[in-house]
Scaffold this motif. Structure first.
Motif, short mmCIF file in Angstrom:
data_model
loop_
_atom_site.label_atom_id
_atom_site.label_comp_id
_atom_site.label_asym_id
_atom_site.label_seq_id
_atom_site.Cartn_x
_atom_site.Cartn_y
_atom_site.Cartn_z
N ASN A 72 0.85 -1.20 0.00
CA ASN A 72 0.00 0.00 0.00
C ASN A 72 0.88 1.24 0.00
O ASN A 72 1.28 1.73 1.05
CB ASN A 72 -0.94 0.00 1.20
N SER A 346 -9.51 3.57 -2.54
CA SER A 346 -8.89 2.44 -3.25
C SER A 346 -9.04 1.15 -2.46
O SER A 346 -9.30 0.08 -3.03
CB SER A 346 -7.42 2.73 -3.54
N LYS A 350 -11.32 -1.93 -3.78
CA LYS A 350 -10.64 -3.20 -3.93
C LYS A 350 -11.30 -4.28 -3.08
O LYS A 350 -11.43 -5.44 -3.50
CB LYS A 350 -9.17 -3.07 -3.57
#
Length: 425
Positions: A72, A346, A350
């Motif tokens: 990440n 995100s 995801k």
């Protein structure tokens, strides 16, 4: 010997989680939450101890940690932006000191993600929260001068925490964890349901209306994330549309009759003064919109002129904007806010994508529940990107654990279960 060491590691992990969450010793160390300078030193030492423990445990599995960190980049971009904000901060020393605490807290979250599976992390949190719940009941009934609220809200419970809202928020999280485990674990479910009920009781007696509403929201999101998101598109779209319509209708009804509803429970439409704080905060944000005032510097730095203006406008000494998103803009400006939102969204999308693919559903369902918890909690409180907080620790571990669940290299898989057996409740 190996099992003994691993059990000791679990115990140390639980103790560190208790320190981040709020220890049962807090009311005694602070003479009933009357914080003195010496008390701050004690807590700083405790937090520094957790940083050292996390660093040593990370070193033991540095290869896995490097892999975890790589999953990440937006998280590390946000952390780096917090660090460089010291260059334009109102108080560089305060920003540097608080960034150091944020880094230590972040790496404890990295340790959790690299050491335990998500289910094991939540079980360790359940142990910690069970201890905290028992401590809250004991403090309320045995030493009510510490366990109950102040003069204005003498009947509201605060347990081992300094405020009723902190008690409410902590056991909203507790209720979400126990509910999730009860719905996804076969063994000893009655213990998990007992934990959920105890959490709900503590939220109810905290007299925190926001927390009670958040607990109901999180409980209701589980079937949506667990089942509805896996429907075929022909069923998913109408179902989500129906849920959204009902939610909007209830919201419109609440707004229309807000005075009557909130008045019936002793509240008002200013959300206990929060809406009086927000205009002044927005005015201060507009003065430094791009980069903000520096991480941790607006409310706690040496230059308190901005905070004093907000406090004067609100009519009471507010310690924060009582909105995590506004406080994030105060600290890091629009740039920092967009970095955080990019990472948040995100992870959210995801998680939805992986649930749709039916890959490691439980991990990603928990991720969505936790992101929902952060979103709803930060509308009326500030718990975003805070050093020494259980909320930031679990945010880091949740997003990293979710991403590790997909296409995780075999050589880096967690071997805890194979070596020691599963954690049991």
């Amino acid at each position: 010997m190996r099992k003994l060491l691993l059990s000791a590691e679990q115990l140390i992990t639980v103790i560190c989680l208790i320190i981040y969450s709020g220890t049962p010793l807090d009311p005694f160390l602070t003479e009933g939450y009357t914080l003195q300078e010496g008390d701050r030193t004690i807590f700083r030492l405790l937090y520094t101890l957790t940083y050292g423990i996390a660093f040593l445990l990370i070193i033991l599995r540095w290869k896995k940690v490097i892999y975890v960190i790589s999953k990440n980049k937006l998280l590390w971009a946000l952390l780096g932006f917090c660090a460089i904000s010291s260059f334009w901060s109102l108080d560089p020393d305060t920003t540097t000191r608080r960034v150091f605490g944020l880094i230590g807290t972040t790496f404890f979250g990295v340790y959790l993600a690299s050491r335990y599976t998500l289910k094991e992390q939540l079980k360790l949190c359940a142990y910690m929260l069970a201890i905290s719940a028992i401590a809250c009941f004991l403090v309320v009934f045995l030493i009510p001068q510490y366990g109950l609220g102040g003069d204005e809200q003498a009947s509201a419970w605060r347990g081992i925490y300094s405020q009723k809202n902190i008690l409410g928020r902590r056991f909203v999280l507790s209720g979400a964890i126990f509910f999730f485990l009860a719905m996804t674990t076969r063994q000893n479910r009655w213990v998990l349901w007992l934990g959920y009920v105890a959490s709900a009781i503590l939220v109810l007696f905290s007299s925190s209306t926001t927390s009670l509403g958040n607990l109901l929201i999180l409980t209701g999101t589980f079937p949506v994330y667990q089942r509805v998101l896996r429907f075929r598109y022909t069923t998913l779209i109408p179902t989500l549309t129906f849920i959204a319509t009902i939610s909007i209708a209830f919201y419109a009804l609440f707004v229309t009759y807000a005075d009557q509803i909130l008045g019936s429970i002793g509240k008002d439409t200013t959300l206990t003064g929060r809406s009086e704080i927000w205009p002044a905060v927005l005015e201060m944000i507009q003065k430094k919109p791009l980069l903000g005032y520096g991480y941790g510097a607006f409310w706690f730095g040496a230059d308190t002129s901005g905070a004093a203006y907000v406090q004067e406008s609100a009519g009471w000494p507010v310690p924060s904007a009582h909105n995590g998103f506004l406080d994030l803009c105060l600290a890091l400006g629009i740039v920092g806010f967009l970095i955080f939102i990019a990472g948040f969204l995100s992870s959210l999308f995801k998680g939805i994508y992986l649930i749709r693919l039916n890959k490691m559903v439980e991990n990603n369902v928990w991720l969505l529940i936790y992101l929902t918890f952060l979103a709803v909690s930060n509308f009326t409180e500030t718990i975003l990107i805070e050093q020494n907080s259980i909320e930031w620790t679990l945010y880091v571990s949740a997003i990293l654990s979710s991403q590790l669940s997909h296409n995780f290299k075999e050589s880096y898989k967690n071997t805890f279960t194979a070596n020691t057996g599963q954690l049991k409740i």
